[in-house]
Design an enzyme around this catalytic site. Sequence first.
Site, PDB file in Angstrom:
ATOM      1  N   SER A 113       0.852  -1.185   0.000  1.00 55.97           N
ATOM      2  CA  SER A 113       0.000   0.000   0.000  1.00 55.97           C
ATOM      3  C   SER A 113       0.886   1.232   0.000  1.00 55.97           C
ATOM      4  O   SER A 113       2.019   1.207   0.486  1.00 55.97           O
ATOM      5  CB  SER A 113      -0.873   0.003   1.262  1.00 55.97           C
TER       6      SER A 113
ATOM      7  N   TYR B 211      -0.811   0.128  10.554  1.00 53.19           N
ATOM      8  CA  TYR B 211      -1.132  -0.393   9.224  1.00 53.19           C
ATOM      9  C   TYR B 211       0.007  -0.053   8.256  1.00 53.19           C
ATOM     10  O   TYR B 211       0.495  -0.917   7.524  1.00 53.19           O
ATOM     11  CB  TYR B 211      -2.461   0.186   8.710  1.00 53.19           C
TER      12      TYR B 211
END
Length: 175
Positions: free
Chosen positions: A137, A150
């Site tokens: 990501s 995250y």
Amino acid sequence: MTRTILITGASTGIGKATAHLLATEPDTQLIVTARRADRLEELVRTLPCKAMALPFDMRDTDAMEAAVEGLPAAWKSVDVLVNNAGLALGLSPFDTAEMADWKTMIDTNIVGVLALTRALLPGMKARQRGHVVNLSSIYGNFPVAGAGVYGATKAAVNFLSDALRVESQGRIKVT
């Protein structure tokens, strides 16, 4: 020669779309994994290639290893691993986020990727071919308030990909 591709997190989103895309490649068979067996079975029914569902939770490394070891002989030689499964939980500031959410993310986004790659890599090395695709990501490159853990899991995926690329010395592709 049939190419076997294993895709994690294939019951929804990017994983499901990847399965549909790769299912159109000639001489391809797909192993699709995710937690929800019912969704995987439905996906397998819709794919225009030979496919099998292999349900397990990325956090349960024992179940994962048993599933991989239990693959039928015609499916054991995985040529491409698409590590897509992942999740974002606890998207809150450090002082208010839930530790349980962080642990779930770390176990899924890092430990699961490591365990499955480790389980399939010896076969790829023995055959002198293979491709490991790790989805990450943008959060793994740029910190975002409330998504520190995250982002850290995705940065770990980036680093692990680079390390595996160096370690495999070009014998196994890593993307």
